[in-house]
Scaffold this active site. Structure first.
Site, short mmCIF file in Angstrom:
data_model
loop_
_atom_site.label_atom_id
_atom_site.label_comp_id
_atom_site.label_asym_id
_atom_site.label_seq_id
_atom_site.Cartn_x
_atom_site.Cartn_y
_atom_site.Cartn_z
N ASP A 159 0.95 -1.35 0.21
CA ASP A 159 0.08 -0.06 -0.33
C ASP A 159 0.41 1.59 -0.16
O ASP A 159 1.03 2.38 -0.77
CB ASP A 159 -0.64 0.15 1.40
CG ASP A 159 -2.30 0.82 0.54
OD1 ASP A 159 -2.25 0.55 -0.16
OD2 ASP A 159 -3.49 1.13 1.55
N ASP A 205 -9.21 -2.77 2.38
CA ASP A 205 -8.75 -1.77 3.99
C ASP A 205 -9.46 -1.93 5.22
O ASP A 205 -9.52 -1.65 6.11
CB ASP A 205 -8.54 -0.23 3.58
CG ASP A 205 -7.13 0.66 2.74
OD1 ASP A 205 -6.33 -0.42 2.47
OD2 ASP A 205 -7.51 1.33 1.75
#
Length: 334
Positions: A159, A205
């Site tokens: 990420d 997420d």
């Protein structure tokens, strides 16, 4: 039949490979949007997620909708069977059992699907996104804490690199017109439901940290100890990490990789609690591969039955009325 399948367990090898596969997929999507027309790609993806979204939303709302059906509702059973071959070589490809209530849920989900397909409204997008997230948490399972740490650690690097190192993640997220993210209107008070300025949160997420707290060993370990300590700790850690992400995003006015803040929180908070309770070694050595998540009823065998309900009831009554004969059978016969 699909709802009775065992949750798929993610191994340590799967967890280590996941960031690599995700990176290849993300880069592939980025190149597709750069080479081909964005309009046609999104049209194809919209149809694909239209079908998946309807099925996921229908599966999600089905338990809740059952409370609204009256007791005398004419609920008929159906079976969709598709086979290949004939005779002894016949193989089942699709064997799906459903009832009238499922059809009602499917119809309601189809209304949301058409709304999303025609308007791409943010509410329809979020309904599909939440359904995908819930189904993902239900179907995937981490059997130990180490696997969860490997998965979160790898995605932490993934990420941070794709958000801060390149513009790939942000470009794909903005170009990809599909319910793979939740959107939050920042101009809701000004424009109401017609808001068009959004903040985004990727479904990864949501699902990945939740897998560690809901579908993994820490949660089941808490149940073994007859407490919800680690679940509540992970829940608070997720809220803290997400709140910190939003705060940093507002301060620097730049897209933030949510896992940069969620991963340390979701790993660190439960670890601190385990240190305080002296259960670190026990928690990391705990394996939950032989257990099933307790909140979902599971079936492992589907008996084949035939005949009228009355004849089936009579046969069951006869079996129940002679338990001694069953006990006298040999082990091999049993």
């Amino acid at each position: 039949q699909n709802s009775s399948e065992m949750p798929e367990t993610i191994t340590s090898r799967d967890a280590a490979r996941f960031p690599i596969v995700a990176s290849c997929t993300l880069l592939g999507l980025y190149l597709f949007f750069k080479i081909f027309s964005q309009e046609y790609i999104n049209l194809l993806l919209s149809m694909y997620f239209f079908v998946l979204g309807i099925l996921a939303l229908s599966h999600t709302i089905s338990p809740m909708m059952n409370r609204f059906f009256p007791a005398n509702f004419p609920n008929k059973q159906y079976q969709l069977l598709f086979t290949q071959g004939s005779g002894e070589s016949k193989e089942e490809i699709v064997n799906y059992e459903f009832d009238t209530k499922d059809l009602v849920c499917l119809a309601l989900s189809s209304v949301v699907g058409v709304w999303y397909l025609l308007r791409k409204h943010w509410i329809a997008n979020n309904l599909f996104g939440l359904a995908f997230s819930l189904n993902g948490v239900e179907l995937l399972h981490l059997n130990n804490v180490s696997t969860g740490c490997i998965l979160l650690g790898g995605l932490f690097i993934y990420d941070v690199f794709w958000v801060f190192g390149t513009n790939v993640m942000v470009t794909v997220a903005k170009s990809f017109e599909a319910p793979i993210k939740l959107v939050f209107p920042q101009d809701l008070l000004e424009k109401g439901l017609e808001a068009d300025n959004f903040a985004m949160l990727g479904l990864g997420d949501i699902v990945i940290p939740d897998l560690r707290s809901l579908g993994s060993a820490p949660f089941l370990y808490s149940l073994k100890k007859n407490t919800h300590t680690y679940f509540y700790t992970s829940f608070v850690a997720y809220i803290f990490g997400l709140g910190l992400t939003i705060f940093i995003m507002h301060i620097f006015k730049h897209a933030q990789p949510a896992l940069l803040y969620l991963v340390p929180a979701c790993i660190g908070f439960p670890l601190l609690v385990a240190l305080a309770k002296g259960e670190v070694t026990e928690m990391f050595s705990y394996e939950s591969s032989a257990e099933i998540l307790p909140h979902t009823p599971r079936l492992t065998h589907f008996p084949t039955v035939s005949g009228s309900p009355a004849s089936l009831a009579d046969s069951m009554q006869q079996k129940l009325s002679c338990p001694r004969r069953r006990r006298q059978q040999s082990p091999s016969a049993m």
